[in-house]
Scaffold this motif. Structure first.
Motif, PDB file in Angstrom:
ATOM      1  N   MET A   1       0.844  -1.184   0.000  1.00  0.00           N
ATOM      2  CA  MET A   1       0.000   0.000   0.000  1.00  0.00           C
ATOM      3  C   MET A   1       0.875   1.227   0.000  1.00  0.00           C
ATOM      4  N   GLY A   2       0.326   2.242  -0.632  1.00  0.00           N
ATOM      5  CA  GLY A   2       0.966   3.541  -0.526  1.00  0.00           C
ATOM      6  C   GLY A   2      -0.105   4.585  -0.616  1.00  0.00           C
ATOM      7  N   THR A   3       0.105   5.729  -0.041  1.00  0.00           N
ATOM      8  CA  THR A   3      -0.873   6.786  -0.219  1.00  0.00           C
ATOM      9  C   THR A   3      -0.750   7.330  -1.620  1.00  0.00           C
ATOM     10  N   GLN A   4      -1.660   8.199  -2.013  1.00  0.00           N
ATOM     11  CA  GLN A   4      -1.529   8.818  -3.310  1.00  0.00           C
ATOM     12  C   GLN A   4      -0.727  10.081  -3.152  1.00  0.00           C
ATOM     13  N   GLU A   5       0.154  10.033  -2.184  1.00  0.00           N
ATOM     14  CA  GLU A   5       1.177  11.051  -2.010  1.00  0.00           C
ATOM     15  C   GLU A   5       2.047  10.726  -3.170  1.00  0.00           C
TER      16      GLU A   5
ATOM     17  N   PHE B   1      -6.728   2.474  -4.292  1.00  0.00           N
ATOM     18  CA  PHE B   1      -7.057   3.875  -4.087  1.00  0.00           C
ATOM     19  C   PHE B   1      -8.035   4.391  -5.130  1.00  0.00           C
ATOM     20  N   GLU B   2      -8.289   3.630  -6.171  1.00  0.00           N
ATOM     21  CA  GLU B   2      -9.213   4.062  -7.218  1.00  0.00           C
ATOM     22  C   GLU B   2     -10.530   3.308  -7.075  1.00  0.00           C
ATOM     23  N   PRO B   3     -11.611   3.998  -6.678  1.00  0.00           N
ATOM     24  CA  PRO B   3     -12.890   3.319  -6.497  1.00  0.00           C
ATOM     25  C   PRO B   3     -13.363   2.567  -7.734  1.00  0.00           C
TER      26      PRO B   3
ATOM     27  N   LEU C   1      -9.309   2.294  -0.627  1.00  0.00           N
ATOM     28  CA  LEU C   1      -8.337   3.067   0.138  1.00  0.00           C
ATOM     29  C   LEU C   1      -8.624   4.553   0.001  1.00  0.00           C
ATOM     30  N   LEU C   2      -8.408   5.294   1.074  1.00  0.00           N
ATOM     31  CA  LEU C   2      -8.744   6.716   1.098  1.00  0.00           C
ATOM     32  C   LEU C   2      -7.565   7.524   1.618  1.00  0.00           C
TER      33      LEU C   2
END
Length: 386
Positions: free
Chosen positions: A1-5, A234-236, A253-254
């Motif tokens: 996992m990673g943030t959309q940072e 992260f993409e619905p 993921l949010l």
């Protein structure tokens, strides 16, 4: 996992019978272990039988080994993680799914030390961000197998660099075979939690992730509602697409509240994560997913000084919509902890991780991703004993 940072409307309703939440009622009061078992028994699938709060090994045991390697995955299991996040899925040029944090592999492999691949260093626009390096989609699987993994954040985890070069890049099929092997050896089901990475980006390259993932899961007979494979993104729209292809537990993921999922940006959808975590937004997510994976800041915001503030209503609102919450990511180092749990001035030193775990568990979350599964397990033990 990673943030959309870094659909079927209604089909998801029966399938989101949830993964064993131990929190009941709008107040989000956490129950003890007997209550957790009782709550779990009312659900008809998902993570039934796993402890709550669930400890998820983030990219394995990435606090101790280079992430997304079998060394990291194995150590997470040996520490007792309930689930291993294996792995972040990106495609190769010839269509295989491999486990890397990002498609750009300059920071997680020794590719820069391979002169035969020097000409493949390039700049691409990845989810709107110009990114320079080497990308998995420009390599065949055979070529990637000549590389070895290295520590991604050596300045923070210098000790992990001891293991640089020890492990190769695993494929997702290798992970599934490893999962079966470990399940047999340990006498209990091993769970994994893969993520589709940048699915809109790869679909435009003709390397759609969801269909490839579904094909592999079906091949290994792990595409059912009770399969020990939870899929996140992260993409619905990636989760919506998967909801049509497999029956696995699915999680959206949010990232930060003011961000927009890249598929929304690409499609011109103006909604932000703040819209998705409203009661209306959560109800919509519950129509095609079983849970959400919010950043910890969505569960307990931080004040201007970086200290934990008052918890949000997200846990209660998500549970009211029938969703579980597996927020990310708990880490032991000061640099990653809320300011009020940091200790000393060295950003790489451990702070009061046990105190931070306790604060997050008290909100009623159903589990947490952590780089330090051993710390998380001890923190859970303390919390349930109280």
């Amino acid at each position: 996992m990673g943030t959309q940072e870094s659909f079927e409307q209604g089909r998801g309703t029966g399938r989101r019978a949830l993964l064993g939440a131990a929190v009941l009622g709008a107040g989000g009061a956490v129950l003890g272990l007997p209550g957790a078992a009782s709550a779990d028994s009312r659900h008809d699938g998902g993570l039934k039988g796993l402890p709550v709060p669930t400890i998820i090994g983030h990219r394995g045991a990435s606090g101790y080994r280079p992430e997304h390697t079998f060394g990291s995955y194995q150590l997470a299991l040996d520490m007792g993680a309930d689930i291993v996040e294996a792995g972040d899925l990106v495609p190769t040029k010839d269509g295989h799914l491999v486990c890397r944090h990002e498609p750009e592999i300059g920071g997680t492999t020794d590719v820069a030390d391979h002169p035969e691949f020097a000409s493949r260093r390039t700049t691409k626009v990845l989810d709107g961000v110009p990114t320079t390096g080497w990308f998995t989609e420009d390599f065949t699987l055979a070529e990637l197998k000549t590389l070895r993994a290295i520590e991604r954040i050596p300045a923070t985890r210098q000790r992990n660099t001891l293991y640089n070069g020890r492990w190769e890049i695993p494929t997702f099929e290798e992970v599934l075979r490893w999962q079966d092997e470990q399940t047999r050896k340990r006498g209990k089901q091993v769970w994994i939690y893969p993520e589709t990475k940048h699915p809109t980006y790869f679909r435009k390259l003709g390397l759609g992730l969801e269909e490839r993932l579904a094909t592999i899961l079906r091949r290994h007979r792990k595409d059912g509602r009770n399969a020990p494979v939870i899929v996140q993104s992260f993409e619905p729209t990636s989760i919506q697409r998967l909801n049509k292809l497999v029956d696995n537990p699915l999680v959206v993921l949010l990232s930060a509240a003011n961000t927009r999922p890249w598929d929304f940006v690409d499609a011109g959808d103006p909604r932000t994560v703040a819209d998705l975590v409203t009661r209306k937004g959560l109800k919509e997510i519950a129509s095609y997913a079983r849970g959400i994976g919010p950043t910890l800041d969505l569960v307990i915001p931080k004040d201007a000084n970086g200290n934990l503030a008052k918890p949000s209503t997200l846990v209660a609102d998500a549970h009211a919509a029938g969703l579980i919450l597996h927020p990310y990511t708990m880490r032991n180092e000061n640099t990653f902890l809320p300011a009020n749990f940091a200790r000393g001035t060295d950003p790489t030193a451990y702070g009061d991780a046990f105190g931070a775990f306790k604060a997050y568990f008290a909100t009623g979350i159903d589990g947490v991703f952590t780089d330090n599964a051993d710390t998380g397990l001890l923190a859970r033990e303390d919390f349930l004993r109280r």
